[in-house]
Design an enzyme around this catalytic site. Structure first.
Site, PDB file in Angstrom:
ATOM      1  N   THR A 193       0.664  -1.138  -0.264  1.00 50.43           N
ATOM      2  CA  THR A 193       0.241  -0.215   0.071  1.00 50.43           C
ATOM      3  C   THR A 193       0.998   1.223   0.059  1.00 50.43           C
ATOM      4  OG1 THR A 193      -0.629  -0.386   2.712  1.00 50.43           O
ATOM      5  CG2 THR A 193      -1.962  -0.914   1.539  1.00 50.43           C
ATOM      6  N   ASN A 215       0.413  10.873   1.125  1.00 51.63           N
ATOM      7  CA  ASN A 215       0.509  10.864  -0.188  1.00 51.63           C
ATOM      8  C   ASN A 215      -0.186  11.055  -1.508  1.00 51.63           C
ATOM      9  OD1 ASN A 215       2.515  10.096  -2.064  1.00 51.63           O
ATOM     10  ND2 ASN A 215       3.890   8.828  -1.012  1.00 51.63           N
ATOM     11  N   GLU A 253      -9.788   0.508   2.346  1.00 50.21           N
ATOM     12  CA  GLU A 253     -10.678  -0.208   1.810  1.00 50.21           C
ATOM     13  C   GLU A 253     -11.957   0.963   1.290  1.00 50.21           C
ATOM     14  OE1 GLU A 253     -10.393  -3.622   5.230  1.00 50.21           O
ATOM     15  OE2 GLU A 253     -10.151  -1.558   5.685  1.00 50.21           O
TER      16      GLU A 253
END
Length: 700
Positions: free
Chosen positions: A462, A587, A661
């Site tokens: 991730t 980010n 999610e």
């Protein structure tokens, strides 16, 4: 220290990118452990019963076989609250595919060959593996995943529905689904006396170490988990699974390191899946669209071993304002493997039901589906009464609609046609809790000015390693290349797993706190670093506990444009656009990738994924990637993820919410709603196959 331009909020490239593209990044099965053996599981071929006899004679004659383990000779484990982890502790069989024996050999090929030679005799019992409403054994659990109540009720739902001018009553189903992480579950187990080291594909090294220590009756710290890189998990690697326990058992029995790697087929039974759901949603509304009643009932399954129940109906408790609400989870305990966490557990299937129902209600009211959601925007959490720390769903709907080109949409279904293709658009809302758990971290500066930050986080692809490095560099006030972030080791202290979209929020808080403390010490010493360096350690348990009571969620609006073949019913997705409110984005590069990837997962859920249960055995007939289909990038022509500039001071020092999610939650409903708009065919059962669409199309 010199004040530098902050890197949080910048598109920093992955700090581990070179390792990954050059192949030097080590994954669990690749660690160079000398003198290692290999273990291969023998899985039950019956759905329920008991092992009567194990004939390992032929297996033991093969050269290189070290041991054959079963429930009679395997090392003993301590009692556990997760019976799935009691590997080879009993002769009882709870589902087809359960580990009933294992072979340890000096090569992978020998272990596999010997395992095939082991003969198991069973006493077979009757079994029940079909999820059916009306089963008298169905129960309402006290709590469901996440600790939420299994049932909640406010007001008089039945009376409100009876009095409502407009009522929707519909049933939606989602099938069992599998996580399908790119890296299979793999472990190398190494014992040194009563100390155990596990090189493990892992979403939560510290939590895995604690669980394995309990299983083997070892003191805290006696189990070390190393998980520098993990090739995806999607929930399945958040807690230990049977292959990890098997590796530790086999290494204990053999007295040498043991490697275990599950095959793709084995993963479909060994390492959890998403439960199927049968959801009934009833909505009562005034003619202006204001909801008076929401009733969401979700039936799902678990094994006879463990009562896992997803929080499927919980979004209906907080999503929209309605004075009368009832949500119920019902659970059937069947002779099947135990389901568990997978890609936004609970919210993903639950919001498919709720957001499909909202679209159907909008059609019945003759109302724009965006306006229906806006009309029912609550001023505070309808379930708890707590204020929202931030809630920008309406902004997501409005901004997303403008970017997508929603204005001027003809609401009537089946009106837009391009040759043989029927074209439609749909929308759905997303939400996911903004969760933060306590964590510990250390920050150290060496005499040469190099900084090292350590935390037992996990990067499962991730970009967590990069985001945490950005947080550390900003708090220390140094260039990002002066900071080394060490993660993936249980020895670094308490930290939650990478799941529930809480990783960066939880780990980042600990990193921020320890780096601020170290920066303060350096400031007090005018930057002087002693010969032994300086180190600070931080624990956020008290900080997290002291937070004020707020309803904390991330939100989004997802838009889909689909085209449907008017003859075959084939569905293609032309566009997906998501607009999200997820606090401060650490980010943008990695967050955008997560959101787009999650939207692809939602597309996969909508159109492709579905495990086919074989009622004869209770396992899954399509247990490989040839027959279990998942989406690829080519399944959507254009996909965009955007976010609003959201400021929320009630979360953590970074002001961030999770994004991993959030993107999946509304996608399936948006696509289903778009299919209806294109064709007039309402598909309430996932996946949306061409057969289901074609059945509702007019004959040609």
């Amino acid at each position: 220290m010199t004040t530098l331009q902050r890197t949080v909020g910048a598109e920093v490239t992955r700090v581990e990118g070179r390792e990954k593209v050059t192949g030097t990044a080590l994954y669990a099965y690749e660690y160079p452990v000398p003198d290692a053996l290999y273990a291969w599981a023998v899985q039950s071929t019956i759905p329920r019963g008991r092992v009567r006899a194990v004939d390992a004679g032929a297996a033991r004659t093969l050269p290189g076989v070290i041991a054959v383990l079963d429930s009679r000779n395997a090392p003993r484990l301590h009692p556990t609250d997760d019976p799935e982890l009691a590997v080879l502790q009993s002769a009882d069989v709870a589902y087809r595919g359960q580990i009933v024996a294992a072979v340890v050999a000096d090569t992978f090929e020998t272990a596999c060959q010997a395992a095939a030679a082991v003969r198991i005799e069973y006493d077979v019992d009757d079994h029940d593996s079909e999820l059916m409403d009306g089963d008298p054994r169905i129960v309402v659990p006290d709590t469901v995943n996440g600790g939420y109540p299994g049932h909640t009720e406010t007001g008089d739902v039945e009376a409100a529905l009876a009095a409502a001018p407009v009522v929707l009553d519909a049933t939606y189903t989602t099938p069992p689904e599998h996580t399908c992480a790119m890296e299979p579950h793999a472990t190398i187990a190494v014992w040194d006396g009563d100390s155990l080291t596990l090189y493990n594909g892992d979403q939560g090294p510290w939590m895995t170490a604690a669980k394995l220590a309990g299983l083997f009756g070892l003191p805290e710290g006696a189990v070390r988990v190393v998980a520098d890189h993990t090739g995806g998990g999607f929930g399945s690697k958040a807690i230990p699974r049977p292959p990890t326990v098997l590796a530790a058992l086999a290494a204990r029995a053999a007295g040498r390191p043991v490697k275990v790697a599950a095959t793709r087929q084995q993963m479909f039974t060994m390492v959890s899946y998403r439960t199927p759901t049968l959801q009934r949603v009833r909505l009562g509304a005034e003619r202006d669209g204001r909801l008076t009643a929401v009733w969401h009932d979700a039936l799902q399954q678990s094994s006879t071993l463990a009562p896992y129940c997803e929080q499927t109906a919980t979004p209906a408790r907080t999503m929209y304002a309605a004075p009368h609400r009832r949500t119920t989870h019902r659970l059937a305990r069947l002779d099947v493997p135990t389901p568990s966490w997978m890609r936004a557990p609970g919210e993903a299937p639950g919001m498919f039901g709720l957001e499909s129902a909202m679209d159907e209600l909008a059609v019945r009211l003759g109302m724009d589906p965006i306006e229906l959601r806006v009309v029912n925007e609550p001023s505070m959490d309808p379930e708890t009464g707590h204020p929202f720390s931030s809630r920008n769903l309406v902004a997501c709907l409005r901004d997303g609609a403008a970017r997508f080109g929603w204005a001027g949409r003809d609401p009537a279904p089946g009106r837009r046609r391009e040759g043989r293709w029927l074209v439609g658009t749909g929308v759905a809302a997303s939400l996911f809790p903004a969760i933060t758990w306590p964590a510990t971290a250390t920050a150290r500066v060496e005499p040469d000015g190099a900084f090292t930050v350590r935390i037992a986080a996990a990067d499962i692809g991730t970009g967590a390693r990069t985001a945490l490095t950005q947080v550390a560099a900003d708090e220390l006030g140094v260039e990002i290349d002066r900071v080394t972030l060490d993660i993936g080791r249980s020895a670094y202290g308490q930290a939650p797993f990478a799941g529930g979209s809480m990783g960066t929020s939880s780990w980042g808080w600990a990193v921020s706190k320890t780096c601020r403390a170290l920066a303060k010490r350096l400031e007090e010493s005018a930057g002087a670093i002693p010969p032994g360096g300086l180190e600070e350690r931080a624990d956020t348990a008290e900080d997290v506990a002291a937070r004020r009571e707020f309803s904390r969620h991330a939100y989004g609006a997802e838009f889909a444009e689909v085209r449907v073949d008017a003859v075959t019913g084939q569905v293609r997705v032309d566009r997906l656009l998501g607009m999200f409110a997820a606090g401060r984005i650490i980010n943008p590069r990695t967050a955008g990738a997560q959101l787009r990837g999650a939207m692809c997962m939602g597309l996969s859920m909508a159109l492709h994924e579905g495990l086919e249960v074989d009622p004869r055995f209770g396992d899954f007939a399509n247990h490989d990637l040839a027959s279990y289909h998942i989406a690829a990038h080519a399944d959507v022509r254009d996909i965009q993820a955007h976010w609003i500039d959201e400021h929320d001071d009630e979360l953590n020092p970074m002001g961030s919410k999770g994004v991993g999610e959030l993107g999946i939650v509304g996608t399936a409903a948006a696509i289903a709603n778009a299919v209806y708009h294109a064709t007039g065919v309402r598909v309430r059962d996932l996946p949306i196959t061409l057969e289901r669409v074609r059945a509702g199309l007019p004959a040609h």
